[in-house]
Design an enzyme around this catalytic site. Structure first.
Site, PDB file in Angstrom:
ATOM      1  N   GLU A   1      -4.771  -5.946   6.219  1.00  0.00           N
ATOM      2  CA  GLU A   1      -4.719  -7.370   6.517  1.00  0.00           C
ATOM      3  C   GLU A   1      -3.279  -7.867   6.388  1.00  0.00           C
ATOM      4  O   GLU A   1      -2.795  -8.644   7.209  1.00  0.00           O
ATOM      5  CB  GLU A   1      -5.653  -8.121   5.546  1.00  0.00           C
ATOM      6  CG  GLU A   1      -5.664  -9.630   5.702  1.00  0.00           C
ATOM      7  CD  GLU A   1      -6.224 -10.110   7.043  1.00  0.00           C
ATOM      8  OE1 GLU A   1      -6.759  -9.275   7.802  1.00  0.00           O
ATOM      9  OE2 GLU A   1      -6.094 -11.318   7.319  1.00  0.00           O
ATOM     10  N   TYR A   2      -2.581  -7.402   5.353  1.00  0.00           N
ATOM     11  CA  TYR A   2      -1.184  -7.790   5.179  1.00  0.00           C
ATOM     12  C   TYR A   2      -0.366  -7.326   6.393  1.00  0.00           C
ATOM     13  O   TYR A   2       0.409  -8.090   6.966  1.00  0.00           O
ATOM     14  CB  TYR A   2      -0.607  -7.181   3.893  1.00  0.00           C
ATOM     15  CG  TYR A   2       0.822  -7.600   3.636  1.00  0.00           C
ATOM     16  CD1 TYR A   2       1.103  -8.795   2.976  1.00  0.00           C
ATOM     17  CD2 TYR A   2       1.885  -6.816   4.076  1.00  0.00           C
ATOM     18  CE1 TYR A   2       2.411  -9.196   2.762  1.00  0.00           C
ATOM     19  CE2 TYR A   2       3.198  -7.215   3.873  1.00  0.00           C
ATOM     20  CZ  TYR A   2       3.460  -8.400   3.213  1.00  0.00           C
ATOM     21  OH  TYR A   2       4.756  -8.799   3.011  1.00  0.00           O
TER      22      TYR A   2
ATOM     23  N   LYS B   1       0.785  11.225   3.642  1.00  0.00           N
ATOM     24  CA  LYS B   1       1.440   9.983   3.211  1.00  0.00           C
ATOM     25  C   LYS B   1       0.713   9.516   1.957  1.00  0.00           C
ATOM     26  O   LYS B   1      -0.379   8.969   2.022  1.00  0.00           O
ATOM     27  CB  LYS B   1       1.390   8.918   4.301  1.00  0.00           C
ATOM     28  CG  LYS B   1       2.207   7.680   3.926  1.00  0.00           C
ATOM     29  CD  LYS B   1       2.326   6.720   5.087  1.00  0.00           C
ATOM     30  CE  LYS B   1       3.289   5.575   4.803  1.00  0.00           C
ATOM     31  NZ  LYS B   1       3.087   4.881   3.539  1.00  0.00           N
TER      32      LYS B   1
ATOM     33  N   LYS C   1      -0.648   6.510  10.539  1.00  0.00           N
ATOM     34  CA  LYS C   1      -1.694   6.005   9.636  1.00  0.00           C
ATOM     35  C   LYS C   1      -3.092   6.468  10.030  1.00  0.00           C
ATOM     36  O   LYS C   1      -3.379   6.679  11.199  1.00  0.00           O
ATOM     37  CB  LYS C   1      -1.664   4.474   9.655  1.00  0.00           C
ATOM     38  CG  LYS C   1      -0.422   3.888   9.016  1.00  0.00           C
ATOM     39  CD  LYS C   1      -0.706   3.511   7.587  1.00  0.00           C
ATOM     40  CE  LYS C   1       0.164   2.317   7.190  1.00  0.00           C
ATOM     41  NZ  LYS C   1      -0.362   1.613   6.063  1.00  0.00           N
TER      42      LYS C   1
HETATM   43  S1  IVH Z   1       9.686  10.022   3.156  1.00  0.00           S
HETATM   44  C1  IVH Z   1      13.243   8.544   4.912  1.00  0.00           C
HETATM   45  N1  IVH Z   1       7.396  11.191   2.715  1.00  0.00           N
HETATM   46  O1  IVH Z   1       5.947   5.849   2.351  1.00  0.00           O
HETATM   47  C2  IVH Z   1      11.848   8.443   4.552  1.00  0.00           C
HETATM   48  N2  IVH Z   1       7.576   8.877   2.237  1.00  0.00           N
HETATM   49  O2  IVH Z   1       7.916   3.665   3.963  1.00  0.00           O
HETATM   50  C3  IVH Z   1      11.670   8.314   3.109  1.00  0.00           C
HETATM   51  N3  IVH Z   1       5.531   7.890   1.311  1.00  0.00           N
HETATM   52  O3  IVH Z   1       6.938   3.836   0.106  1.00  0.00           O
HETATM   53  C4  IVH Z   1      10.296   8.468   2.693  1.00  0.00           C
HETATM   54  N4  IVH Z   1       4.331   9.733   1.328  1.00  0.00           N
HETATM   55  O4  IVH Z   1       6.976   6.144  -0.936  1.00  0.00           O
HETATM   56  C5  IVH Z   1       8.078  10.036   2.672  1.00  0.00           C
HETATM   57  N5  IVH Z   1       5.411  12.368   2.351  1.00  0.00           N
HETATM   58  C6  IVH Z   1       6.115  11.231   2.301  1.00  0.00           C
HETATM   59  C7  IVH Z   1       5.549  10.038   1.827  1.00  0.00           C
HETATM   60  C8  IVH Z   1       6.310   8.870   1.810  1.00  0.00           C
HETATM   61  C9  IVH Z   1       4.354   8.447   1.021  1.00  0.00           C
HETATM   62  C10 IVH Z   1       5.842   6.461   1.114  1.00  0.00           C
HETATM   63  C11 IVH Z   1       7.136   6.184   0.438  1.00  0.00           C
HETATM   64  C12 IVH Z   1       7.490   4.810   0.925  1.00  0.00           C
HETATM   65  C13 IVH Z   1       6.817   4.753   2.225  1.00  0.00           C
HETATM   66  C14 IVH Z   1       7.855   4.839   3.322  1.00  0.00           C
END
Ligand code: IVH
Length: 707
Positions: free
Chosen positions: A43-44, A129, A337
């Site tokens: 939603e955000y 992710k 996503k």
């Molecule tokens: S890479 C240059 N790898 O997603 C990219 N981020 O907007 C740096 N996140 O809050 C992040 N899983 O904490 C990367 N396997 C993953 C990730 C990941 C989760 C989160 C990260 C950040 C957001 C990126």
């Protein structure tokens, strides 16, 4: 300066933008600063994209303080601020949950690198992710000196004290590491830890401890723990960590690690003691990215921790450098996503549904909402206590969650005042009409029989039995299902019609149905009526376990039905067995035995069985299984100390399977005390009373039938 005529703007864009910004500011504050969001992420994101679109259409209306102009959260103030040596980036998000999400990324990278179709597939790394919070861990000469949150990407918060409590994060690294090394990754909370934490929180609340609350999801619980001011409390909230990249690194010129690929970098981090997810893989081109998205998506609910998508990264670090960045986002990575598992909707009504065994379940009727990949219109509220605890009322806006095949449920109510922490002038939200607090009706909503809640039970039950048409419908559906006698094509719509039309009152009525009665039902073609009759005919040849399970006796599931059939061989033997005899069957304890006896003691139930047989239902009957010798029957045992190879529960199960009984304390009536290492007072008591004492070997000999 040109004057702007507000009235020239289409679609009331001005008030919309102002309203949206206020609302987004308020939600961002709750999310990033208070760790207590009141709306789902999806939603955000939707509101945020709406604002971005509006601002793109009216660039003159973009204000410097717009939520679109900065990333993430303002520090709370209580923690020291940390300026990141290298900014903590965010990733471009692909919200398209189809294969095209991955294909678009691959196509974009190929275009930017000037590749043609003749060039080989790009070497990618695909990762989950993780749904936690980003953390930067700074090591100087191999010692953890600082842990910082992402904050707005430039300025984060120093949460070193709390991060030190995470056992998975190394405090000291091997001597070979670069003198300055920042490892970046995600702090998260496992689902089982989250459930246990919330259970403890519920107990605290029940015990009247003030200021305690339960957490909406593992991510918020993790964020709350990381930003907990008291490290002792943080330590009680078990957190975990996955490394996925680097921040600042000063390499020693000679002999220091120089990485060529992202994967090599992760391998090194792993060798230094950082947790790196097992789910990270190398993937060639769009095809393998799509395959990864599908595989991880299918496993999402079994992982033990939350992920909200996958991340694709170009593996070659040289190519990463060539691709570079756009504002705060690298061109070489994208987050793809999964469908959101939590969404907002409105409660239209709260109904009470009656199950097969009469259980009354409050169900929220919802404005249709797409969540977890399907459109949801109903969500369970489980029982009266849950419905009241969550205080769900008609007219409320609620967060609905659907994960995997689990029944959709209402997570929490979003109250209007929680959206805006402080009332903002001129924006007084309309107070929506809330219905009354839910109470379970004291009569069945279908048949008006008394509804009762037994002492110590969470559920109300309708006492109408098969007099209740809702229970009757469920009973017929249960009997006709594939795992029971299986009547193909007899679905809920048809059963509903047949019961409502009064042509079926009891199970045997099914087999007395005539063609005309069936064909006269609404929307019933002659061919379908014929098919149903044939399916009924076919279902008459069944098996004893299927028939027994199909009767829908409380606590008698498929496995128990099989055991009963194997043990007794014939239905009459089961119907006549006493509770004691029933309890000699593996799987059957006092509750199941009582339930079976209660069922067959009701003459109506016995009649139903007779009539079904008279209608032609048959199954092969056999001889009772040979009664196994029960070497320990009539003997009581007390277990004490640690046995060399058997766990306490295993020993107990073995004794019980051999007919013996295990009790907690030693008395003159105890037949044997089985003692292991560190046996204490129970052993002394046995010696005092002269009770025979066994060790594990002795027990095993008895189990094998020895003296
Ligand atoms: S890479 C240059 N790898 O997603 C990219 N981020 O907007 C740096 N996140 O809050 C992040 N899983 O904490 C990367 N396997 C993953 C990730 C990941 C989760 C989160 C990260 C950040 C957001 C990126």
């Amino acid at each position: 300066m040109p004057t702007r005529d507000l009235f020239d703007l289409p679609d009331d864009a001005v008030p919309d933008i102002a309203q949206l910004r206020l609302s987004l500011h308020a939600h961002a504050h709750r999310y990033y600063v208070l760790d207590d969001p009141s709306i789902p992420d999806a939603e955000y994101d939707r509101l945020f994209r709406q604002l971005q679109t509006l601002e793109a259409q009216h660039p003159e209306l973009v204000t410097p303080d717009s939520p679109t102009q900065r990333v993430g959260g303002k520090p709370l103030g209580q923690f020291a601020q940390v300026r990141h040596a290298l900014p903590m980036l965010s990733i471009r998000t692909e919200t398209d949950t189809q294969a095209s999400g991955a294909q678009n990324f691959d196509a974009r990278i190929r275009r930017e690198l000037g590749l043609t179709d003749a060039d080989p597939a790009i070497d990618f790394v695909a990762e989950p992710k993780f749904d936690g919070l980003a953390m930067s861990l700074r090591y100087v000469h191999g010692v953890l000196v600082q842990a910082a949150t992402r904050g707005d990407g430039e300025l984060g918060e120093d949460v070193t004290q709390n991060i030190r409590t995470i056992g998975q994060i190394p405090l000291k690294l091997p001597a070979s590491v670069p003198p300055v090394l920042e490892v970046r990754g995600e702090v998260y909370m496992r689902r089982d830890h989250f459930d246990a934490l919330n259970e403890r929180q519920r107990q605290r609340i029940a015990a009247g401890e003030r200021g305690e609350k339960t957490f909406v999801n593992p991510r918020n619980a993790a964020a709350g723990a990381v930003r907990q001011l008291d490290p002792a409390i943080a330590a009680q909230r078990p957190l975990s960590f996955f490394a996925y990249g680097l921040g600042e690194v000063t390499l020693v010129h000679e002999g220091g690690p120089v990485w060529v690929t992202h994967l090599a970098l992760l391998t090194t981090l792993k060798s230094w003691g950082f947790p790196v997810s097992e789910l990270v893989v190398q993937a060639q081109g769009a095809t393998e990215l799509v395959a990864y998205y599908d595989t991880i998506g299918a496993r999402r609910d079994t992982l033990g921790f939350d992920i909200d998508g996958v991340v694709y990264k170009v593996n070659s670090l040289a190519l990463q450098r060539r691709l570079g960045f756009v504002t705060r986002e690298p061109r070489w990575a994208v987050a793809h996503k999964f469908p959101a598992q939590e969404m907002l909707t409105t409660v239209l009504a709260i109904d009470v549904q009656v199950g097969r065994t009469g259980k009354l379940t409050p169900v929220a009727k919802l404005a249709p909402v797409f969540v977890g990949g399907v459109t949801v219109t109903n969500a369970t509220l489980h029982n009266e206590d849950e419905a009241r605890r969550k205080d769900v009322r008609v007219g409320d806006t609620v967060i609905v969650r659907r994960a995997g095949d689990v029944i959709p449920e209402v997570v929490s109510v979003v109250l209007p005042d929680t959206a805006c922490p402080e009332p903002i002038e001129g924006t007084d939200l309309l107070e929506p009409q809330r219905g009354p607090l839910f109470t379970m009706p004291h009569v069945c909503p279908v048949c008006a029989s008394l509804a009762m809640r037994e002492e110590g039970e969470a559920d109300y039950r309708c006492t109408g039995g098969l007099f209740c048409s809702a229970q009757r419908k469920q009973a017929i559906l249960h009997f006709a299902q594939r795992r029971a006698v299986e009547v193909e094509g007899l679905g809920d719509k048809l059963v509903e019609q047949m019961v409502d039309a009064g042509i079926i009152r009891t199970l045997p009525d099914l087999y007395r149905l005539g063609f005309t009665a069936l064909a006269n039902l609404d929307r019933m073609a002659e061919k379908s009526a014929q098919n149903v009759l044939e399916a009924l005919q076919k279902s008459k040849q069944t098996t004893l376990p299927r028939f027994l399970f199909g009767l829908g006796i409380r606590h008698v599931g498929e496995a128990t039905a099989k055991e009963l059939a194997r043990h007794f061989g014939k239905l009459d033997a089961i119907m006549q067995a006493t509770e004691e005899q029933l309890q000699t069957v593996a799987d059957v304890g006092p509750i199941v035995a009582r339930s079976l006896r209660a069922f067959f003691d009701v003459s109506h139930n016995r009649e139903v069985v007779e009539q079904l047989r008279a209608c032609g239902l048959t199954w092969p009957e056999g001889d009772p299984a040979p009664v196994l010798a029960q070497p320990l029957s009539g003997k009581t045992f007390v277990l004490t100390g640690t046995l060399p190879s058997l766990e306490r529960e295993q020993a107990k199960a073995l004794i019980e399977a051999a007919g013996g009984k295990v009790v907690g304390s030693v008395s003159k009536k105890t037949s044997f005390v089985v003692a292991g290492a560190q046996a204490g007072s129970k052993l002394e008591k046995a010696q005092e009373l002269g009770v025979a004492i066994l060790d594990e070997t002795g027990l095993k000999e008895m189990l094998d039938g020895g003296a």
